[in-house]
Design an enzyme around this catalytic site. Structure first.
Site, mmCIF file in Angstrom:
data_model
loop_
_atom_site.group_PDB
_atom_site.id
_atom_site.type_symbol
_atom_site.label_atom_id
_atom_site.label_comp_id
_atom_site.label_asym_id
_atom_site.label_seq_id
_atom_site.Cartn_x
_atom_site.Cartn_y
_atom_site.Cartn_z
ATOM 1 N N ARG A 75 0.877 -1.176 0.000
ATOM 2 C CA ARG A 75 0.000 0.000 0.000
ATOM 3 C C ARG A 75 0.909 1.218 0.000
ATOM 4 N NH1 ARG A 75 -5.165 0.664 -1.148
ATOM 5 N NH2 ARG A 75 -5.792 1.760 0.742
ATOM 6 N N ASP A 241 -14.197 3.946 6.593
ATOM 7 C CA ASP A 241 -14.671 3.532 5.268
ATOM 8 C C ASP A 241 -15.362 2.182 5.398
ATOM 9 O OD1 ASP A 241 -15.191 3.573 2.588
ATOM 10 O OD2 ASP A 241 -13.108 3.460 1.936
#
Length: 372
Positions: A75, A241
């Site tokens: 990431r 999220d």
């Protein structure tokens, strides 16, 4: 790299997702891995076509002599040249959040392997974790459209997925805000909720810095003040999220990995519940608008709230506020994504700023009290 794959939900070219050179990134990754895994090599390097427009994802195998290859995920902070969705990307913060979730809860998260805060080796800060395998509800086309594993599942299987997802949120919320002070919103306010909303106001100011303001978004902020909870309740670790498209599910329709923690924060439990339910409704509305049935009744607000209350003893409250806030936060992201498309020449600059907000009718109906 500008993808030309079509998004059938809107007859337009797919969004540009990165400006990085994949071959250069592969070379950097290979060299960096050897600094902490001597003798290791990177194989099966892949940038997924669904790579996000925010933190970027790279899939690869980490192979050491005599050892079984280890599937990994890198990431990486968003490329600042790619008209980023958010003003900053704190990869150490994301890494620390995942570590906290792994340490303090039973919520499944990928095993962390390495954090790199120096932008030199990879071109940006990032971290590596083990890859989780399973099935993820698709975003393009959304899982509410026919032809994917969740749509084709039985009602019992979808109910199992919904129930186990709410269980994961309930477990995550056992972590009090005091144990995650590094996630406190960087804004003024006398409560975590006020700081959270003020942080979103600052984000809105950043999004429109070189553009016209959004009357719809400003009306929504005003309406939030009218609906403001008398008692927001305790603050807990908030995923930020919280949607099923950020979960890898096992064959039994239960989570085996919860992903994407870049929006993590602290605040009332209802922040995640509102986001979970609204983001599904966003896809459902989109699907119905294109003439498909979708998944009516799935992730129903009342049932999700009842299940959460049964699991935690906390009855979700002020959900009109939190569902509108979820729609508003999503609108801010969509507005930025819209201006990003304008920046890259994918669409012309509209005369009506609110035309960039795909779920504009939903917010308008919420403001009129006729959505839910």
């Amino acid at each position: 790299m500008n993808e030309t794959r079509r998004d059938e939900t809107r007859d337009a070219p797919a969004l540009r997702r990165t400006t990085r050179d994949p071959e250069e990134l592969a070379r950097r990754l290979t060299a960096w891995v050897t600094t902490w895994q001597p003798g290791a090599v990177v194989t099966r390097y892949e940038i997924p076509p669904t790579n996000g427009m925010s933190s970027e994802t790279v899939l690869f195998d980490l192979r050491r002599p005599g050892a079984t290859p280890r599937p990994c995920v890198l990431r990486l902070a968003a490329d600042p040249l790619a008209y980023t969705v958010f003003p900053r990307y704190d990869m150490a913060r994301q890494y620390r959040t995942i570590a906290l979730v792994a340490e303090r809860t039973k919520v499944p998260v990928p095993r962390l392997l390495r954090l790199e805060t120096d932008p030199g080796p990879l071109g940006a800060p990032g971290f590596v974790m083990e890859r989780a395998f399973g099935r993820v509800p698709p975003d393009v086309l959304p899982y509410t459209y026919p032809g994917n594993w969740l749509y084709e599942a039985s009602a019992h299987q979808r109910d199992q997925l919904e129930r186990s997802t709410v269980e994961a949120l309930a477990e995550l919320h056992t972590v009090p805000a005091a144990e995650a002070p590094f996630l406190t919103p960087d804004a003024d306010g006398d409560t975590a909720l006020r700081r959270h909303v003020n942080e979103q106001r600052a984000y809105y100011a950043w999004v429109i810095a070189d553009h016209s303001p959004s009357p719809l978004i400003e009306r929504a902020f005003d309406r939030l003040e009218e609906l403001w909870p008398e008692d927001p309740g305790e603050s807990v670790l908030s995923w930020g999220d919280a949607r099923i498209g950020n979960i890898v599910y096992a064959a039994d329709f239960t989570p085996c990995a919860v992903l994407d923690w870049e929006m993590a924060s602290v605040g009332p439990r209802e922040l995640d519940l509102g986001w979970l339910v609204f983001l599904h409704r966003f896809f459902q509305d989109l699907t119905e608008g294109s003439g498909h049935l979708g998944l009516p009744g799935f992730l129903d607000l009342g049932r999700v709230a009842a299940r959460y209350a049964q699991l935690t003893g906390h009855t979700p409250r002020d959900m009109e506020f939190y569902s509108l806030y979820a729609a508003l936060r999503h609108a801010l992201v969509m507005l930025r994504v819209g201006y990003r498309r304008v920046h890259f020449g994918e669409i012309p600059l509209p005369t009506d700023t609110d035309g960039l907000i795909l779920h504009r009718p939903a917010i308008e109906n919420m403001l009129e009290g006729r959505y839910w």
